[in-house]
Design a protein around this motif. Structure first.
Motif, short mmCIF file in Angstrom:
data_model
loop_
_atom_site.label_atom_id
_atom_site.label_comp_id
_atom_site.label_asym_id
_atom_site.label_seq_id
_atom_site.Cartn_x
_atom_site.Cartn_y
_atom_site.Cartn_z
N ARG A 11 0.84 -1.23 0.00
CA ARG A 11 -0.02 -0.22 -0.01
C ARG A 11 0.97 1.07 -0.15
O ARG A 11 0.54 2.31 -0.70
CB ARG A 11 -0.93 0.04 1.22
CG ARG A 11 -1.91 -1.04 1.24
CD ARG A 11 -3.17 -0.71 1.94
NE ARG A 11 -4.00 -1.87 1.98
CZ ARG A 11 -4.53 -2.69 2.81
NH1 ARG A 11 -3.96 -2.54 3.79
NH2 ARG A 11 -5.42 -3.65 2.41
N ALA A 27 2.07 1.93 -3.37
CA ALA A 27 1.25 2.25 -4.43
C ALA A 27 0.77 3.83 -4.03
O ALA A 27 0.70 4.49 -5.05
CB ALA A 27 -0.17 1.40 -4.10
N ALA A 65 3.43 6.05 -5.39
CA ALA A 65 3.50 6.01 -6.91
C ALA A 65 2.36 6.75 -7.36
O ALA A 65 2.60 7.45 -8.43
CB ALA A 65 3.89 4.83 -7.34
N ASN A 66 0.98 6.42 -6.99
CA ASN A 66 0.02 7.14 -7.43
C ASN A 66 -1.18 7.30 -6.67
O ASN A 66 -1.98 6.29 -6.52
CB ASN A 66 -0.39 6.35 -8.65
CG ASN A 66 -1.54 7.00 -9.43
OD1 ASN A 66 -2.05 7.97 -8.97
ND2 ASN A 66 -1.98 6.62 -10.74
N ALA A 69 -4.04 8.80 -6.33
CA ALA A 69 -5.44 8.81 -7.06
C ALA A 69 -5.77 7.29 -7.36
O ALA A 69 -6.75 6.86 -6.88
CB ALA A 69 -5.25 9.72 -8.09
N ALA A 70 -4.71 6.76 -8.01
CA ALA A 70 -5.13 5.19 -8.29
C ALA A 70 -5.30 4.18 -7.13
O ALA A 70 -6.09 3.27 -6.97
CB ALA A 70 -4.04 4.66 -9.25
N ALA A 71 -4.40 4.49 -5.88
CA ALA A 71 -4.60 3.68 -4.80
C ALA A 71 -5.62 3.80 -3.92
O ALA A 71 -6.49 3.07 -3.64
CB ALA A 71 -3.08 4.12 -3.72
N ARG A 72 -6.27 5.12 -4.05
CA ARG A 72 -7.56 5.67 -3.35
C ARG A 72 -8.51 4.98 -4.20
O ARG A 72 -9.61 4.20 -3.66
CB ARG A 72 -7.84 7.06 -3.30
CG ARG A 72 -8.87 7.62 -2.81
CD ARG A 72 -9.19 8.88 -2.39
NE ARG A 72 -10.22 9.53 -2.60
CZ ARG A 72 -11.37 9.34 -2.24
NH1 ARG A 72 -11.66 8.46 -1.14
NH2 ARG A 72 -12.49 10.03 -2.48
N PHE A 73 -8.53 5.17 -5.46
CA PHE A 73 -9.73 4.51 -6.27
C PHE A 73 -9.70 2.92 -6.08
O PHE A 73 -10.77 2.34 -5.94
CB PHE A 73 -9.31 4.76 -7.66
CG PHE A 73 -10.55 4.55 -8.60
CD1 PHE A 73 -11.48 5.24 -9.00
CD2 PHE A 73 -10.93 3.10 -9.19
CE1 PHE A 73 -12.71 4.95 -9.50
CE2 PHE A 73 -11.67 2.54 -9.96
CZ PHE A 73 -12.66 3.72 -10.23
N ALA A 74 -8.61 2.17 -5.92
CA ALA A 74 -8.38 0.83 -5.71
C ALA A 74 -8.82 0.37 -4.13
O ALA A 74 -8.92 -0.50 -3.78
CB ALA A 74 -7.07 0.33 -5.94
N GLY A 75 -9.23 1.54 -3.44
CA GLY A 75 -9.93 1.36 -2.09
C GLY A 75 -8.99 1.39 -1.07
O GLY A 75 -9.32 0.85 0.08
N MET A 76 -7.50 1.71 -1.07
CA MET A 76 -6.66 1.98 -0.21
C MET A 76 -6.95 3.28 0.73
O MET A 76 -7.30 4.21 -0.02
CB MET A 76 -5.19 2.12 -0.76
CG MET A 76 -4.69 0.52 -1.45
SD MET A 76 -3.52 0.74 -2.10
CE MET A 76 -3.47 -0.87 -3.02
#
Lengths: 515, 354
Positions: B223, B226, B229-230, B232-239
């Motif tokens: 996590r 992730a 590195a990004n 926004a993508a980490a948050r979108f993926a539920g982190m």
């Protein structure tokens, strides 16, 4: 007749390799004054590479670029120098804009054209020149606005003005419509046509047959780095061009009739607080049932982002209730939504879909990394991650070096397939697809469509938010329109036509439109 | 004509050799200031190398200096991986030392194993708590953590001043501003007799291995990578970006706090306001030299420590200012940053054929 127009640009046997990959293989291209040339090809066909060589971003391994000088004689362009390309009158509008968001439009346009160490800066001359350019081209934009506040369409106009301001005689546009609505695209092409009539030569890169056929004089088709065909647009038909581009016939996917089942997602007067129309939702209601695709149309920036954020779990509603399979959703968190079995395809692959520096395997496991499948006692199961990635690569025919390759190396279509593999894994009951085919080539679009329709057939409810009207009609059972943060009732797509939908997108009441 | 072209992927061999070459280039470049200082060049290098590596004493000195650098280097590396720019390791180090003195100067006593564990934990918690504030301010308010962590350093050092002249002042110190000593049972034992190498080294090495395993093999580590590195993508993926950041902040602060414990309970024995010659800041350089790799931090820390020890010896031996060490470390950092360009880009000379 066109042959009488003088040649302004010639590319001779341009070859470019990236390691073992031949991106351009002895490509020849000729451009004449005042013509619009479309460079058609799938992602990875070498279109952008060719234009980057023309503009001096890349050095060709072989071949040369010739540009007409003031007297019409062709002169070789020094390779690898954007400066020389600019000086020779080549202007480029990149797919991803190169604007400084914190500066005004005027500053962005004049940036780099002024001496670095001048004590006094006069904008009067620049302003006069731009006003004149805007009047002649029809590209209007507020010169004193800050770029950050402008919409995508306006930013593109700035990019074109920037090229014209530097006296471009040849304008290169890389996928200019990828970020535009259909209406904006029409406007862009009308402008380009007007500019061409004034003597500008335009090359635009595209993989959309519609716009190639309607907007260009001539089309060159690239496939696998080679120029496979060059036609006068007037004599070319779409089917042939599509086959030339892809290299094989394309089967269009068809939506089979299917009775919708019980309600999967129910929005009941849901509002989202936001600071502008883009991020706000005003009392939106929607019923989405098993085995149906509901499309959401609308001009970009009318609240689609807010709706997508809401149903993806990124924002919480300020009013109203949201029900998933008769259970009221109370935890508004992307993780909870993933756990609830919602498959989500984000609008922007690069910024929200993937972590570019991480591997394909890591990205495929990104949403479910905390589940038993990919970890035991907090330790990652690399074997399971790699296996899941290999299944995705095989099942979705993702072209890549392998599951451990960084996902940023993948083309847009292949990246989207990886996201699709992740979102559709585990047969979700609800699928949110936000602009699922934006920027993809014909082959990849067909694949995405096929997958979404297959999910519908097995009983998934699909919410499709798209700016591509053809796509909406092709996939949706019902279509609703977003306008100024409100959503109309979803009407059966069979009873809708493009004109009605266009009027609804402009804010007219459907009943009033029908009358 | 020289041009840069992006590489698709960095060759592994190049990625591994680049930092070594960069370090050698930095040492070579140091010739310029050494000559400018009027010292005989060969002699200077000889004294420096001997001073750093030429004797048992020199080697143990390097090891003892590398110990806190490994920990502060890890503190920076893990935070920077998540793009949390913790510049406050110096302050966290000092607060860790204060906590170690508070727990380990005789208010309690017990068996050594217990007391050592207590000072280590106290120091780690103090460092972690200090870093939580700036991290919270970053994720909740968007406050720039570079500014907040940097400024906290000065606050903590003033706090140390208050403590060693007030509540923690040693009554036996004849008025010198220093704290009560760490009692024997809480002191980190010497690893080698009659040297300054102490058990803090083991703590540092275990921490390096632990951070490596944590980042590469665990879910929270995944996590962190992730989110770094990004986001926004980490948050979108539920982190949870907030949760991940707070975890990183706490770990980073704890590692820096441990460095302070080692210095006070392993080396000095009491707290002064010059406990650290800037180990917190040097840790940032160590992390950068290591390319933010936890195992690389160990090597980079030894390199930086050797440069410092060698330069000290050079300044004693042939009268070149010991500030030359800072210069060499700075040159090494610049060289590594340049080598980063080389590993990510291909340099092409001249025009290609055709």
């Amino acid at each position: 007749m066109t042959e009488t127009r003088p040649i302004v640009l010639e590319l001779r046997t341009i070859t470019k390799r990236f390691g073992p990959l031949v991106a351009n293989d002895a490509v020849d291209l000729v451009m004449r004054k005042g013509e619009i040339l479309a460079l058609l090809g799938e992602n990875g066909a070498g279109k952008t590479t060719l234009m980057n060589i023309l503009f001096g971003h890349y050095l060709a391994d072989a071949g040369e670029v010739l540009v007409a000088d003031a007297h019409g004689g062709l002169q070789p362009l020094p390779p690898g120098s954007p400066h020389a390309a600019l000086a020779a009158g080549i202007g480029m509008v990149h797919q991803h804009f190169t604007l400084a968001e914190n500066l005004t439009v005027l500053d962005n346009i004049t940036l780099g054209t002024e001496p670095l160490f001048a004590l006094h800066r006069s904008t009067r001359a620049a302003r006069a020149k731009l006003e004149d350019l805007m009047a002649r081209s029809g590209l209007t934009v507020d010169l004193d606005a800050t770029v950050a506040r402008l919409a995508v369409g306006e930013r593109q106009r700035i990019e074109i003005l920037k090229a014209l301001y530097r006296d471009a005689r040849i304008l290169v546009l890389d996928e200019p419509t990828a970020v535009l609505t259909p209406q904006e695209s029409d406007g862009l092409f009308a402008t380009l046509r007007a500019l061409a009539a004034q003597g500008l030569s335009v090359v635009f890169i595209s993989h959309k047959l519609n716009e190639v056929v309607s907007a260009s004089d001539r089309v060159a088709v690239l496939r696998g780095g080679r120029k496979v065909a060059e036609r006068e647009t007037a004599g070319a038909d779409r089917a042939t061009l599509a086959e030339l581009m892809v290299g094989r016939p394309i089967a269009a996917s068809r939506r089979e009739p299917r009775e919708p089942g019980r309600t999967v997602l129910k929005l009941d007067a849901v509002s989202v607080a936001g600071h502008d129309v883009r991020t706000r939702l005003a009392s939106v209601s929607l019923d989405l049932r098993e085995g149906e695709v509901v499309g959401v149309a609308g001009v970009s920036g009318n609240g689609q982002t807010a709706l997508a954020s809401l149903v993806c779990g990124l924002v919480a509603p300020s009013a109203g209730t949201m029900t998933l399979l008769d259970q009221a959703l109370t935890e508004f968190d992307p993780g909870a939504f993933v756990a609830a079995g919602i498959g989500r395809i984000p609008e922007d692959r690069h910024s929200e879909g993937v972590v570019g520096s991480m591997s394909i395997a890591e990205n495929v496991a990104l949403e479910t990394i905390g589940t038993e499948r990919f970890q035991t006692g907090g330790f990652l199961k690399f074997g399971a991650m790699r296996q899941a990635a290999e299944e995705a690569i095989r099942g979705y025919e993702i072209k890549c070096p392998g599951p451990d390759a960084p996902i940023r190396l993948l083309s847009g279509g292949n990246m989207q397939k990886a996201i699709l593999a992740r979102a559709l894994d585990g047969a979700p009951k609800l699928i949110i697809a936000n602009q699922p085919t934006r920027g993809l080539d014909v082959g990849a679009v067909a694949e995405v469509h096929r997958r979404l329709l297959a999910a519908r057939m097995r009983g998934a409810a699909v919410l499709l938010i798209s700016e591509d009207l053809d796509e909406l009609f092709e996939l949706s059972d019902r279509i609703a329109v977003m306008f100024r943060s409100r959503l109309t009732a979803a009407l059966p797509s069979a009873g809708l036509d493009l004109k009605t939908l266009g009027l609804m997108m402009a804010g007219h009441d459907p009943a009033e439109v029908a009358a | 004509m020289i041009r840069l072209e992006p590489r698709g992927e960095t060759p592994r061999l190049l990625a591994l050799t680049a930092p070594v070459v960069a370090a050698l280039v930095a040492l070579a470049l140091a010739a310029i200031p050494i000559m400018a200082a009027g010292a005989p060049l060969l002699k200077a290098y000889q004294v420096m190398f001997e001073g750093a590596l030429g004797s048992r004493f020199a080697l143990t000195e390097v090891v003892s200096r590398a110990t806190p650098l490994i920990l502060t280097g890890l503190a920076a590396a893990i935070a920077f991986r998540a793009r949390l720019y913790n510049i406050g390791a110096e302050g966290q180090l000092y607060l860790g030392a204060v906590a170690a003195v508070a727990v380990g100067s005789g208010r309690f006593d017990g068996p050594p194993a217990l007391m050592i564990a207590a000072v280590l934990i106290a120091g780690a918690i103090a460092g972690a708590l200090l870093m939580l504030g700036p991290t919270l301010m970053k994720v909740k308010l968007g406050a720039d953590e570079v500014v907040t962590t940097l400024l906290l350093n000065f606050i903590v050092i003033l706090f140390v001043q208050i403590m060693i002249e007030g509540p923690m002042k040693d009554p036996m110190s004849l008025g010198w501003p220093q704290s009560e000593p760490i009692i024997d049972s809480a002191a980190l034992p010497k690893l080698i007799e009659k040297t300054r190498v102490h058990a803090g080294l083991i703590v540092a090495l275990v921490a390096a291995l632990g951070v490596h395993v944590f980042l590469a093999h665990t879910v929270p580590g995944f996590r962190i990578r992730a989110v770094g590195a990004n986001p926004a993508a980490a948050r979108f993926a539920g982190m949870s970006v907030t949760g991940t950041m707070l975890l990183v902040g706490a770990l980073s602060g704890a590692l820096a706090g441990l460095a302070g414990v080692g210095e006070v309970a392993g080396l000095k024995g009491y707290l002064t306001n010059n406990l650290s010659p800037g180990y917190g800041y040097a840790g940032i350089v160590v992390a950068m030299l290591a390319g933010l790799s936890p195992l690389g931090v160990v090597l980079a820390a030894f390199f930086v420590a050797a440069v410092f020890v060698g330069a000290d010896s050079m300044s004693r031996g042939i009268n070149v200012s010991s500030y030359i060490a800072n210069l060499i470390v700075a040159l090494a950092l610049i060289s590594v940053l340049v080598s980063g360009v080389v590993t990510r880009w291909r340099i092409r000379f001249g025009r290609p054929g055709g």
